[in-house]
Design an enzyme around this catalytic site. Sequence first.
Site, short mmCIF file in Angstrom:
data_model
loop_
_atom_site.label_atom_id
_atom_site.label_comp_id
_atom_site.label_asym_id
_atom_site.label_seq_id
_atom_site.Cartn_x
_atom_site.Cartn_y
_atom_site.Cartn_z
N GLU A 150 38.98 57.54 80.09
CA GLU A 150 38.22 58.79 80.09
C GLU A 150 36.80 58.59 79.59
O GLU A 150 35.86 59.22 80.09
CB GLU A 150 38.93 59.84 79.23
CG GLU A 150 40.25 60.33 79.80
CD GLU A 150 40.10 60.99 81.17
OE1 GLU A 150 38.97 61.41 81.52
OE2 GLU A 150 41.10 61.09 81.89
N CYS A 164 39.09 72.31 102.99
CA CYS A 164 39.91 73.48 102.67
C CYS A 164 41.23 73.47 103.43
O CYS A 164 42.25 73.98 102.93
CB CYS A 164 39.13 74.75 102.98
SG CYS A 164 37.61 74.93 102.00
#
Length: 470
Positions: free
Chosen positions: A79, A242
């Site tokens: 991270e 999408c």
Amino acid sequence: MADKPKVGFVLDSKTRREARSSKFTIFNDMDPLRESEIRQVRESLLKWYDKHQRILPWRQAVQRLEDAQQRAYAVWVSEIMLQQTQVKTVSAYYKRWMKKWPTLIHLSHASPEEVQQMWAGLGYYSRGRRLLQGAQFVVNELGGKIPETFDALQSKLPGVGPYTAAAIASIAFGQLEGVLDGNVIRVLARMRRITEPVQTSTVREIMQEISDSLVSPTRPGDFNQALMELGATVCSPRTPLCGQCPVAKFCMVKQEELCHKKEESLRRAKTQCQLCTDETVAPIDLPRKKPKRKSPTHNYWCIHFMSLDKKVLLLKNPEKGLLANAWAFPCFDHTNYTQPQAAVKDLLRNIDPTEEKFEKSSIEDQHSFITVTNEVVDHVFSHQKHRYHIVFVKLQYVMTQLPISDSNMKWTSISQIKATFTTTNMQKVFERIQAWNTQQKGSIKQAFKRARRKTTEFNIDTNLDEPIVL
């Protein structure tokens, strides 16, 4: 007293932020996500993630490791590396890092120079230093145990903010914490049609509420990674797919686009929610950001000192600040030195102020050894731009005549410079200097050829079997 505004996602009672009061209504009353729909979002997203997730080294490590502390270390390293850096770049660095320092204990024994060298090319070098500081703190002050809660992770570990703390807590320790990174912000802004700039504290607070309410209580780490994966691979900034989105039917912007029923819903949204505006938006229009302020430009004389035996002078940056502890060519701000000659004089005197060789006769009476090139290198940091004006200095002494007692200065050979520089800005400067040197050598060769052609032209009776003396 007015009723508290409604929030479209129902906050899970077990989440850390369940008591936080919402300042704005995020959704219009026509289309709130109810508890049953939240379950559908979780199920659809996790099912998609299980099938389509990318194979990444840190994910493989988390799946393989049984010890939660080892998982936490693996997540922590990944991270920190992934902050402001693309996945494809981080993967190779992560593998090398974990091979050299497979555990927190191994990392705690590393030197700042080793970490700096390993981090070379990733940028934002303070991340590596804080990771080392965090490892040493955990080993020396916390008995080698990484904190397991969000609050402890954020408060005790240097360089660990809300996002990283939530990622470690959820992925490594199974804590019910929602993450909020750039990918998640983009997904949520489009799903809930938040048109206000996302940098504001109010919008961030509301988005954190949404993230916390959505996270799966049974698979919090996987859900957070799924949400981030969705933003990285499907709900991308410029070309969102999408048609491939597993939660498209819950996306307000997409559904609005499909149904063409904007006017009434937008009017109601605007009257009830201060985070929405009365306008037509497409997925690529969100998230909105405040206009960036123009980064200031700082000009520097970047001086390439070379001794007669071809050694180059380098300086070490201060322990704190931009590019801390990194080796670099001597650089001087134009605000302090309008001309490079004064900077050269001051630096040479700092090498050995007692030596008479650096007095007036050496500097001011021998201008020929200072060449102000026309080479300029620009490098953009996150908050400012540096412009390096390259100056070449050919010193009239060998390295042994210029002894250095300061540990923050050193002479090094040209062949070692590339390995010594760990920062991209100095690597760019060095490459430009090498190109300039090559160009100068080429110019000399071309001048020699022109001279030969000219000599041959004017000496018609020259015997071509004999060498031409210029």
